[in-house]
Design a protein around this motif. Structure first.
Motif, PDB file in Angstrom:
ATOM      1  N   ARG A  42      40.660  46.668  45.496  1.00 50.91           N
ATOM      2  CA  ARG A  42      40.012  47.537  44.489  1.00 50.91           C
ATOM      3  C   ARG A  42      40.880  48.301  43.646  1.00 50.91           C
ATOM      4  O   ARG A  42      41.158  48.358  42.448  1.00 50.91           O
ATOM      5  N   GLU A  46      42.708  47.871  39.936  1.00 48.08           N
ATOM      6  CA  GLU A  46      42.539  48.962  38.702  1.00 48.08           C
ATOM      7  C   GLU A  46      43.912  49.419  38.173  1.00 48.08           C
ATOM      8  O   GLU A  46      43.943  49.770  36.926  1.00 48.08           O
ATOM      9  N   ASP A  61      29.409  41.331  46.689  1.00 51.96           N
ATOM     10  CA  ASP A  61      28.878  42.541  46.457  1.00 51.96           C
ATOM     11  C   ASP A  61      29.686  43.913  46.715  1.00 51.96           C
ATOM     12  O   ASP A  61      29.209  44.794  45.763  1.00 51.96           O
ATOM     13  N   ARG A  62      30.653  43.692  47.333  1.00 48.85           N
ATOM     14  CA  ARG A  62      31.836  44.864  47.219  1.00 48.85           C
ATOM     15  C   ARG A  62      32.505  44.945  45.905  1.00 48.85           C
ATOM     16  O   ARG A  62      33.213  45.889  45.780  1.00 48.85           O
ATOM     17  N   ALA A  64      31.136  43.690  42.876  1.00 52.39           N
ATOM     18  CA  ALA A  64      30.116  43.504  41.911  1.00 52.39           C
ATOM     19  C   ALA A  64      30.409  44.155  40.281  1.00 52.39           C
ATOM     20  O   ALA A  64      30.443  43.246  39.469  1.00 52.39           O
ATOM     21  N   ASP A  65      30.807  45.318  40.493  1.00 51.13           N
ATOM     22  CA  ASP A  65      31.125  46.100  39.309  1.00 51.13           C
ATOM     23  C   ASP A  65      32.344  45.373  38.635  1.00 51.13           C
ATOM     24  O   ASP A  65      32.413  45.306  37.306  1.00 51.13           O
ATOM     25  N   LEU A  66      33.530  44.999  39.399  1.00 52.44           N
ATOM     26  CA  LEU A  66      34.772  44.544  38.840  1.00 52.44           C
ATOM     27  C   LEU A  66      34.325  43.212  38.393  1.00 52.44           C
ATOM     28  O   LEU A  66      35.248  42.785  37.426  1.00 52.44           O
ATOM     29  N   ASP A  68      31.854  42.023  36.596  1.00 53.12           N
ATOM     30  CA  ASP A  68      31.090  42.469  35.212  1.00 53.12           C
ATOM     31  C   ASP A  68      32.167  43.094  34.491  1.00 53.12           C
ATOM     32  O   ASP A  68      32.510  42.563  33.182  1.00 53.12           O
ATOM     33  N   ALA A  69      33.018  43.923  34.962  1.00 52.98           N
ATOM     34  CA  ALA A  69      33.988  44.749  34.139  1.00 52.98           C
ATOM     35  C   ALA A  69      35.393  43.898  33.712  1.00 52.98           C
ATOM     36  O   ALA A  69      35.946  44.279  32.669  1.00 52.98           O
TER      37      ALA A  69
END
Length: 323
Positions: A42, A46, A61-62, A64-66, A68-69
């Protein structure tokens, strides 16, 4: 190679789900080996626009935000392991540095043709991160067990294979791998060691006269308990390919070598033989025996079944070195 003094370890405390007991640290947080992979990945995603991640549902699931981003650099292909590797190869050809992750059995064995052709044959670099090791989740059955992964990669050339035994080693090895352009396999599995060591070189933990024992990655804890009062040299190897022939030769109190690996027994026998080609020597390869014993149980049960618990290792090593 790093030289350290011998340190005492507590008794091994196996749990029914050993994967849940893989405890180490990153910064001040206590986490397991796989979570260290997630945390480091992660951060790299970034901070480094070159880093990409390809998943096949596992661990999605770990991230998921990335997903989408950063859909251009974090991709979940679903339960399609062959596509996982082909996508990673395509990203590498486009100039990115892909990390491909799923369970080792799916990553190396199920997608073997893509590993062989899309990456190796085309000389395309990628970082493959396989979790669950040889039998970290016995309840998953044979489909989730991969004791033959390193042996398969040995049929190719030029791969770096890391077998970390501590979260800090996972972090260092992954960062170094992402910074490069070569083909790297990071094998995450087994119960972690009490403390980290040099993540790339071999570390000498003690000296002895009757033989040399090399413990690979997460096998150190049980091996150290097994040999604690034997007159042997103990080396720790969290990186097994390329094989450190120089470290082995420099630490031969006697030309008897025991290699304790967390995958198929004897996987590194050819490397030992080549390293000591000009010496009259004996070697013993300890690891997973029959890879398909048709058993479930716990990881600790499988350790005992394959003689990889401290008592089993002790019997074999003691007999081999003649004590």
């Amino acid at each position: 190679m790093t030289d350290t003094t011998t340190h005492d370890l507590p008794a091994v405390d196996h749990q029914d789900e050993r994967g849940a007991a893989q405890r180490g640290w990153t910064g001040d947080a206590v986490i397991d080996l796989r979570s260290q992979f997630v945390a480091t990945t992660r951060e790299l995603l970034e901070t480094d626009e070159r880093t990409a991640l390809v998943l096949a549902e596992i661990s999605s699931d770990r991230f998921a935000d990335l997903i989408d981003a950063r859909p251009d650099r974090v991709i979940n292909v679903g339960i399609r392991e062959q596509l996982l590797l082909s996508t990673a190869a395509g990203l590498a050809l486009s100039g990115l540095r892909p990390i491909a992750h799923t369970f080792g059995a799916f990553l190396i064995e199920r997608a073997w043709e893509q590993v062989k052709l899309d990456l190796d044959h085309q000389k395309v670099g990628a970082v493959l991160v396989g979790s669950y090791g040889s039998y970290d989740w016995p309840a998953g059955g044979r489909t989730h067990q991969s004791p033959g992964d390193v042996a398969l990669l040995d049929t190719l050339r030029g791969w770096t294979v890391h077998v970390p035994g501590h979260p800090a080693e996972v972090d260092a090895q992954l960062r170094a791998a992402v910074a490069g352009d070569d083909r790297v396999y990071l094998r995450i599995g087994g119960e972690p060691n009490a403390e980290p060591h040099d993540p790339t070189g071999w570390t000498r933990l003690r000296d002895g006269r009757r033989g040399t024992v090399v413990a690979v990655g997460p096998m150190l804890r049980a091996t150290e308990l097994a040999v604690r009062d034997l007159d042997v040299t103990l080396l720790y190897a969290p990186t097994i390919r390329p094989f450190d022939a120089g470290a082995l030769r420099a630490n031969l109190g006697r030309p008897r070598v025991v290699l304790v690996e967390p995958y198929l027994a004897g996987t590194s026998a050819a490397q030992v033989a080549e390293a000591l080609l000009d010496l009259d020597h004996r070697q013993l390869g300890l690891g997973v025996g029959d890879p398909d014993r048709h058993r479930y149980g716990t990881p600790a049960d499988h350790d005992r079944l394959h003689g990889l618990d401290p008592a089993g290792l002790r019997r074999r090593i003691e007999s081999f070195v003649g004590e």
